[in-house]
Design a protein around this motif. Structure first.
Motif, PDB file in Angstrom:
ATOM      1  N   MET A  57      -2.598 -22.384  32.157  1.00 14.00           N
ATOM      2  CA  MET A  57      -2.340 -21.089  31.535  1.00 14.00           C
ATOM      3  C   MET A  57      -2.297 -21.220  30.010  1.00 14.00           C
ATOM      4  SD  MET A  57      -1.935 -18.462  33.605  1.00 14.00           S
ATOM      5  CE  MET A  57      -1.637 -18.110  35.337  1.00 14.00           C
ATOM      6  N   LYS A  58      -2.693 -20.172  29.332  1.00 16.60           N
ATOM      7  CA  LYS A  58      -2.676 -20.169  27.883  1.00 16.60           C
ATOM      8  C   LYS A  58      -1.259 -19.963  27.358  1.00 16.60           C
ATOM      9  CE  LYS A  58      -7.263 -18.022  27.461  1.00 16.60           C
ATOM     10  NZ  LYS A  58      -7.985 -16.813  26.973  1.00 16.60           N
ATOM     11  N   THR A  59      -1.030 -20.434  26.130  1.00 19.22           N
ATOM     12  CA  THR A  59       0.192 -20.111  25.406  1.00 19.22           C
ATOM     13  C   THR A  59      -0.156 -19.037  24.383  1.00 19.22           C
ATOM     14  OG1 THR A  59       1.145 -22.315  25.656  1.00 19.22           O
ATOM     15  CG2 THR A  59       1.983 -20.960  23.855  1.00 19.22           C
ATOM     16  N   TYR A  60       0.587 -17.935  24.421  1.00 15.67           N
ATOM     17  CA  TYR A  60       0.334 -16.811  23.517  1.00 15.67           C
ATOM     18  C   TYR A  60       1.378 -16.782  22.415  1.00 15.67           C
ATOM     19  CZ  TYR A  60      -3.002 -14.921  26.880  1.00 15.67           C
ATOM     20  OH  TYR A  60      -4.082 -14.749  27.705  1.00 15.67           O
ATOM     21  N   VAL A  61       0.905 -16.552  21.197  1.00 17.39           N
ATOM     22  CA  VAL A  61       1.815 -16.309  20.083  1.00 17.39           C
ATOM     23  C   VAL A  61       1.807 -14.805  19.843  1.00 17.39           C
ATOM     24  CG1 VAL A  61      -0.026 -16.801  18.398  1.00 17.39           C
ATOM     25  CG2 VAL A  61       2.368 -16.815  17.680  1.00 17.39           C
ATOM     26  N   LEU A  62       2.984 -14.196  19.916  1.00 18.76           N
ATOM     27  CA  LEU A  62       3.109 -12.746  19.883  1.00 18.76           C
ATOM     28  C   LEU A  62       3.998 -12.339  18.715  1.00 18.76           C
ATOM     29  CD1 LEU A  62       3.844 -12.587  23.675  1.00 18.76           C
ATOM     30  CD2 LEU A  62       1.676 -11.914  22.622  1.00 18.76           C
ATOM     31  N   VAL A  93      -0.138  14.914  30.777  1.00 21.08           N
ATOM     32  CA  VAL A  93      -0.613  14.155  29.622  1.00 21.08           C
ATOM     33  C   VAL A  93      -1.860  13.383  29.986  1.00 21.08           C
ATOM     34  CG1 VAL A  93      -0.028  12.346  27.975  1.00 21.08           C
ATOM     35  CG2 VAL A  93       1.705  13.984  28.697  1.00 21.08           C
ATOM     36  N   ARG A  94      -1.831  12.747  31.149  1.00 20.26           N
ATOM     37  CA  ARG A  94      -2.998  12.011  31.604  1.00 20.26           C
ATOM     38  C   ARG A  94      -2.930  11.903  33.111  1.00 20.26           C
ATOM     39  NH1 ARG A  94      -5.305   6.182  29.434  1.00 20.26           N
ATOM     40  NH2 ARG A  94      -6.994   5.978  30.915  1.00 20.26           N
ATOM     41  N   SER A  95      -4.046  12.121  33.781  1.00 17.65           N
ATOM     42  CA  SER A  95      -4.033  12.134  35.234  1.00 17.65           C
ATOM     43  C   SER A  95      -4.667  10.909  35.852  1.00 17.65           C
ATOM     44  CB  SER A  95      -4.752  13.388  35.753  1.00 17.65           C
ATOM     45  OG  SER A  95      -6.091  13.414  35.281  1.00 17.65           O
ATOM     46  N   GLY A  96      -5.315  10.075  35.067  1.00 14.55           N
ATOM     47  CA  GLY A  96      -5.954   8.882  35.597  1.00 14.55           C
ATOM     48  C   GLY A  96      -5.115   7.651  35.413  1.00 14.55           C
ATOM     49  N   PRO A  97      -5.623   6.478  35.803  1.00 13.92           N
ATOM     50  CA  PRO A  97      -4.883   5.223  35.609  1.00 13.92           C
ATOM     51  C   PRO A  97      -4.617   4.990  34.136  1.00 13.92           C
ATOM     52  CG  PRO A  97      -6.735   4.919  37.096  1.00 13.92           C
ATOM     53  CD  PRO A  97      -6.895   6.275  36.484  1.00 13.92           C
ATOM     54  N   LEU A  98      -3.439   4.512  33.804  1.00 13.41           N
ATOM     55  CA  LEU A  98      -3.070   4.320  32.408  1.00 13.41           C
ATOM     56  C   LEU A  98      -3.598   3.036  31.841  1.00 13.41           C
ATOM     57  CD1 LEU A  98       0.601   5.559  32.455  1.00 13.41           C
ATOM     58  CD2 LEU A  98      -1.459   6.778  31.789  1.00 13.41           C
ATOM     59  N   SER A  99      -3.829   2.058  32.683  1.00 11.88           N
ATOM     60  CA  SER A  99      -4.238   0.760  32.170  1.00 11.88           C
ATOM     61  C   SER A  99      -4.895  -0.034  33.272  1.00 11.88           C
ATOM     62  CB  SER A  99      -3.028  -0.016  31.643  1.00 11.88           C
ATOM     63  OG  SER A  99      -3.406  -1.335  31.334  1.00 11.88           O
ATOM     64  N   THR A 100      -5.855  -0.846  32.898  1.00 15.22           N
ATOM     65  CA  THR A 100      -6.483  -1.734  33.873  1.00 15.22           C
ATOM     66  C   THR A 100      -5.742  -3.052  33.964  1.00 15.22           C
ATOM     67  OG1 THR A 100      -7.924  -2.599  32.138  1.00 15.22           O
ATOM     68  CG2 THR A 100      -8.760  -0.755  33.457  1.00 15.22           C
ATOM     69  N   VAL A 101      -4.701  -3.238  33.134  1.00  9.06           N
ATOM     70  CA  VAL A 101      -3.939  -4.472  33.141  1.00  9.06           C
ATOM     71  C   VAL A 101      -2.798  -4.348  34.120  1.00  9.06           C
ATOM     72  CG1 VAL A 101      -2.536  -6.034  31.772  1.00  9.06           C
ATOM     73  CG2 VAL A 101      -4.504  -4.913  30.736  1.00  9.06           C
ATOM     74  N   LYS A 102      -2.696  -5.298  35.045  1.00 12.28           N
ATOM     75  CA  LYS A 102      -1.631  -5.279  36.031  1.00 12.28           C
ATOM     76  C   LYS A 102      -0.401  -5.946  35.491  1.00 12.28           C
ATOM     77  CE  LYS A 102      -4.860  -5.493  39.933  1.00 12.28           C
ATOM     78  NZ  LYS A 102      -5.251  -6.283  41.113  1.00 12.28           N
ATOM     79  N   SER A 103       0.748  -5.438  35.832  1.00 11.44           N
ATOM     80  CA  SER A 103       1.999  -6.086  35.452  1.00 11.44           C
ATOM     81  C   SER A 103       2.193  -7.340  36.267  1.00 11.44           C
ATOM     82  CB  SER A 103       3.170  -5.135  35.685  1.00 11.44           C
ATOM     83  OG  SER A 103       3.029  -4.006  34.850  1.00 11.44           O
ATOM     84  N   CYS A 104       2.877  -8.325  35.671  1.00 12.33           N
ATOM     85  CA  CYS A 104       3.041  -9.567  36.377  1.00 12.33           C
ATOM     86  C   CYS A 104       4.145  -9.478  37.417  1.00 12.33           C
ATOM     87  CB  CYS A 104       3.361 -10.695  35.392  1.00 12.33           C
ATOM     88  SG  CYS A 104       4.804 -10.362  34.381  1.00 12.33           S
ATOM     89  N   LYS A 106       4.238  -7.787  27.184  1.00  4.83           N
ATOM     90  CA  LYS A 106       5.194  -6.943  27.898  1.00  4.83           C
ATOM     91  C   LYS A 106       6.432  -7.751  28.290  1.00  4.83           C
ATOM     92  CE  LYS A 106       1.977  -3.595  29.963  1.00  4.83           C
ATOM     93  NZ  LYS A 106       1.499  -3.037  31.255  1.00  4.83           N
ATOM     94  N   CYS A 107       6.190  -8.949  28.819  1.00  5.63           N
ATOM     95  CA  CYS A 107       7.317  -9.805  29.206  1.00  5.63           C
ATOM     96  C   CYS A 107       8.171 -10.165  27.997  1.00  5.63           C
ATOM     97  CB  CYS A 107       6.796 -11.077  29.876  1.00  5.63           C
ATOM     98  SG  CYS A 107       6.047 -10.817  31.481  1.00  5.63           S
ATOM     99  N   ALA A 108       7.524 -10.485  26.881  1.00  2.96           N
ATOM    100  CA  ALA A 108       8.259 -10.858  25.672  1.00  2.96           C
ATOM    101  C   ALA A 108       9.106  -9.692  25.169  1.00  2.96           C
ATOM    102  CB  ALA A 108       7.282 -11.313  24.590  1.00  2.96           C
ATOM    103  N   GLY A 128       2.355 -18.954  30.845  1.00  6.31           N
ATOM    104  CA  GLY A 128       2.489 -18.637  32.259  1.00  6.31           C
ATOM    105  C   GLY A 128       2.024 -17.243  32.628  1.00  6.31           C
ATOM    106  N   HIS A 129       1.196 -16.613  31.769  1.00  2.00           N
ATOM    107  CA  HIS A 129       0.724 -15.257  32.048  1.00  2.00           C
ATOM    108  C   HIS A 129      -0.805 -15.224  32.064  1.00  2.00           C
ATOM    109  CE1 HIS A 129       4.762 -13.620  31.688  1.00  2.00           C
ATOM    110  NE2 HIS A 129       4.911 -14.419  30.651  1.00  2.00           N
ATOM    111  N   GLN A 130      -1.332 -14.270  32.822  1.00  2.78           N
ATOM    112  CA  GLN A 130      -2.772 -14.208  33.024  1.00  2.78           C
ATOM    113  C   GLN A 130      -3.522 -13.652  31.824  1.00  2.78           C
ATOM    114  OE1 GLN A 130      -3.453 -12.017  36.628  1.00  2.78           O
ATOM    115  NE2 GLN A 130      -2.426 -13.531  37.926  1.00  2.78           N
ATOM    116  N   ASN A 131      -2.861 -12.842  31.007  1.00  3.84           N
ATOM    117  CA  ASN A 131      -3.522 -12.288  29.835  1.00  3.84           C
ATOM    118  C   ASN A 131      -2.478 -11.945  28.780  1.00  3.84           C
ATOM    119  OD1 ASN A 131      -2.591  -9.470  30.302  1.00  3.84           O
ATOM    120  ND2 ASN A 131      -3.943  -9.607  32.095  1.00  3.84           N
TER     121      ASN A 131
END
Length: 217
Positions: free
Chosen positions: A1-6, A206-217, A55-57, A46-49
């Motif tokens: 898994m990658k390490t992200y700097v946020l 406000v919006r009727s479709g999916p808000l994001s293609t990114v899934k929560s972990c 979000k976790c941070a 430890g995250h996929q993207n």
């Protein structure tokens, strides 16, 4: 898994010393004050993207420090700052930007050019350097432009809507252990409906479709 700097922005606290003490007890990162705002840098793995990591941070910062981050800091750089960060001459960096030293995929498009001075997001430049200039660039990953937009929208929603409009399961999924993900997946249809409902104000959708293609972990 990658390490992200946020790198997040947040309001300045009343007691910076107390916040620093709590921060370094819980996080690997850095606190800094810049132009009347608080910059919080944390490292997550430890995250996929990158969006999931951010979000976790944000959730962990709120839980451990009682600080609500407001947005992702873009960490903007010009050519001189790029040269400083990678320990190269300005002429060497100019040649990279102009495509004189590396053929193939062009250097990233700048996000702006105030007074003719081009600026970029460091995470975008760093990713390009890792891919095209061996041995140059930080090993940690930053967020892509799309991921920054996703996370900023998520933070805006989290920070402005009332608690009863939040989708509890969506925030719970952020830090859910891997063993619970199958159970959470079973309830995904209810989550989708709640997402839509949570973005309604009165009778206006406000919006009727999916808000994001990114899934929560």
């Amino acid at each position: 898994m990658k390490t992200y700097v946020l790198k997040f922005e947040a309001p300045l606290p009343r007691d910076m010393s107390a916040l620093e003490s709590a921060f370094y007890d819980h996080f690997d990162g850095l606190l800094a004050e810049s132009f009347g705002r608080l910059l919080i840098t944390v490292y997550m793995d430890g995250h996929q993207n990158g969006a999931m990591a951010a979000k976790c941070a944000a959730f962990e910062i709120d839980k451990n420090l009682d600080v609500m981050v407001t947005r992702i800091d873009r960490d903007l750089v010009d050519a001189a700052e790029i040269a400083r960060r990678i320990d190269r001459s300005r002429e060497s960096v100019r040649q990279l930007i102009q495509g004189e030293r590396r053929k193939g995929e062009p250097f990233p498009t700048p996000v702006g050019s105030p007074n003719g001075k081009k600026i970029w997001e460091w995470s975008t430049v760093n990713e390009w350097l890792r891919s095209h200039v061996p041995g140059v660039g930080d090993s940690e990953c930053g967020l892509t432009r799309d991921e920054m937009a996703i996370v900023d929208n998520w933070l805006l929603r989290w920070g402005t809507l009332s608690r009863d409009q939040h989708v509890g399961l969506e925030f719970y999924e952020i830090t859910a252990p891997a063993g619970l993900r199958e159970e959470l997946h079973v309830r995904s249809s209810r989550v989708s409906e709640a997402w839509v409902a949570s973005w309604n104000r009165g009778s206006r959708v406000v919006r009727s479709g999916p808000l994001s293609t990114v899934k929560s972990c």
